[in-house]
Design a protein around this motif. Structure first.
Motif, PDB file in Angstrom:
ATOM      1  N   ASN A  85       0.835  -1.218   0.000  1.00 53.45           N
ATOM      2  CA  ASN A  85       0.000   0.000   0.000  1.00 53.45           C
ATOM      3  C   ASN A  85       0.861   1.257   0.000  1.00 53.45           C
ATOM      4  O   ASN A  85       0.851   2.048   0.924  1.00 53.45           O
ATOM      5  N   HIS A 172      -5.949  -8.420   5.291  1.00 56.59           N
ATOM      6  CA  HIS A 172      -6.431  -7.488   6.316  1.00 56.59           C
ATOM      7  C   HIS A 172      -7.924  -7.741   6.415  1.00 56.59           C
ATOM      8  O   HIS A 172      -8.691  -7.302   5.560  1.00 56.59           O
ATOM      9  N   ASP A 299       3.740  -5.307  11.926  1.00 54.83           N
ATOM     10  CA  ASP A 299       2.899  -4.292  11.275  1.00 54.83           C
ATOM     11  C   ASP A 299       3.517  -2.902  11.464  1.00 54.83           C
ATOM     12  O   ASP A 299       2.824  -1.936  11.792  1.00 54.83           O
ATOM     13  N   ALA A 301       4.188   0.399  10.789  1.00 54.03           N
ATOM     14  CA  ALA A 301       3.419   1.283   9.884  1.00 54.03           C
ATOM     15  C   ALA A 301       3.495   2.720  10.377  1.00 54.03           C
ATOM     16  O   ALA A 301       2.519   3.306  10.819  1.00 54.03           O
TER      17      ALA A 301
END
Ligand code: DOR
Ligand code: ZN
Length: 427
Positions: A85, A172, A299, A301
């Motif tokens: 992403n 997800h 994760d 992020a």
């Protein structure tokens, strides 16, 4: 003390040409060999973090590969699998090749790349597999970057193709429509309370259940990212009993923190799925104990500090973590379970076993030397934007003294070493 798949034992570890070449009684290293003294420490295989967002290309104000891969090795992580992403999303072979070219020569750890599986690129799966994607990432609900999933029929077909190419899909799993409905009902709440109400467990449980059903019908291997709700753990457990090829991932923040503990941090602790209740957290630990959860991914992020310094409702979700998994979880898991969940588990899930995830003859000489005591000083953080609830609220329980990649020190006594020599692990 060296953690092999069989035992935790005192031994010398010999390395030649980037591989483990000797596991021998203490004191048997040749006198003329360059050595690293790990006395008083625990030696583990380098961690495999199969869930990081290193933000290139397009989002380098949040993170970049240099800082992120330094944070990785500072945290004992020697292999990362990076999420799609970004801008543009990793949705085509061209986008994957662009990432490969950008990162070449700049990574301190080894790396692989997920391709995207979304409505707009469902025809690209075979090409992404051929281009060397490590797996696919499917977002069933809205989160950072809007990348809508295919509708169920198209998704079933896409999963058939993924299964035929042998590509595992990490999901997800939050039902976007149920999230939207919950957000409409979450009136009269603010801050993280509103965020939690807007992302209910039901959305997670429904999405996990549906994707397991579809993947099973399609013959496609799955992994469920960041399990957070007790019901979602149960759904994965049931699917495994039914023979579905599904792997469960949990994240350090859901294992170590609850909504009640972190709500006062507001946007800083905003993450998708949200930090949940003590009962949800307890279910994750049961999932670890009984093998429903196969792996832990950070994760990682991060977002720019300025992006997070706004009201919870408009702040982006996520925070840094790749450097914190080992220091914060060592005390809770101990060395053997840490290796099982943070090295062996993800290596097996993503096709990197047996060359990664274990200290054994012939395996790649990626390892981490850990001092199993709380450090006197908080470790310097290497992510561009390291702040977050784990860093603020969880005490470190161990210190990373050295990290070796392909037998070479890349992290030693608090600083990176040498030039970045991480390799792309083309699937
Ligand atoms: O909190 C999150 N942040 N959850 C996600 O699924 C995406 C991630 C990000 O990329 O910022
Ligand atoms: Zn993620």
């Amino acid at each position: 003390m060296v953690c092999t798949p069989d035992a935790l034992e005192r031994m010398d570890v010999g390395v030649r040409d980037g591989r483990f070449a000797a596991l021998a009684p203490p004191g048997s290293a040749p006198a003329d060999a360059p050595t690293l003294d790990a006395g008083g420490c625990i030696v583990l295989p380098g961690l495999v973090d199969a869930h990081v967002h290193f933000r290139e290309p397009g989002l380098v104000h949040k993170e970049d590969w240099g800082s992120a891969s330094t944070a990785a090795v500072a945290g004992g992580v020697t292999t990362v699998l990076d999420m799609p992403n970004v801008l543009p999303p990793t949705a085509t072979p061209a986008a994957l090749e662009e990432k490969v070219a950008r990162v070449a020569g700049r990574s301190r750890c080894h790396y692989g790349f997920y391709g995207l599986l979304a409505a707009a690129n469902a025809d690209q799966i075979e090409a992404l597999a051929a281009a060397g994607a490590a797996g696919l990432k499917l977002f069933l609900g809205e989160t950072t970057a809007s990348l809508p999933a295919p509708a169920d029929g198209a998704l079933l077909e896409a999963l058939r193709v993924a299964g035929a190419c042998g590509l595992r899909t990490m999901v997800h799993a939050e039902n976007g429509d149920l999230l939207a409905a919950a957000a409409r009902r979450a009136t009269g709440l603010d801050g993280l309370d509103a965020h939690l109400a807007a992302r209910p467990a039901l959305a997670e449980v429904e999405a996990v259940t549906r994707i397991c059903l579809l993947a099973s019908a399609a013959g496609a291997p799955l992994a469920i990212a960041h399990l957070a709700a007790a019901g979602a753990v149960r759904a994965v457990r049931r699917a495994k009993v039914d023979g579905v090829d599904v792997r469960g991932e949990a994240c350090p923040h859901h294992l170590l923190l609850t909504h009640a503990q972190a709500a006062h941090l507001g946007s800083l602790a905003k993450v998708n799925p949200p930090l949940r209740t003590e009962a949800d957290q307890a279910a994750l630990w049961v999932g670890i104990a009984d093998g429903t959860i196969d792996e832990i991914g950070s994760d990682h992020a991060p977002h720019a500090t300025s992006e997070k310094a706004v009201a919870v409702a408009v702040a982006p979700a996520g925070f840094a973590g790749v450097q914190l998994t080992l220091p914060m979880l060592y005390g809770r898991l101990g060395p053997r379970r840490l290796v099982g969940l943070c090295a062996e588990g993800p290596a097996r899930t993503w096709g990197l076993w047996p060359s990664k995830g274990r200290i054994a003859l012939g395996a790649d000489a990626d390892l981490v030397v850990v001092r199993p005591h709380p450090p006197a000083q908080p470790a310097a953080q290497w992510s561009r934007h390291p702040d977050g609830p784990i860093l603020r609220l969880c005490p470190p329980t161990a210190e990373v003294v050295a990290t070796l990649v392909d037998g070479r020190p890349v992290w030693l006594h608090g600083a990176p070493r040498g030039s970045p020599a991480g390799r792309w692990l083309r699937r």
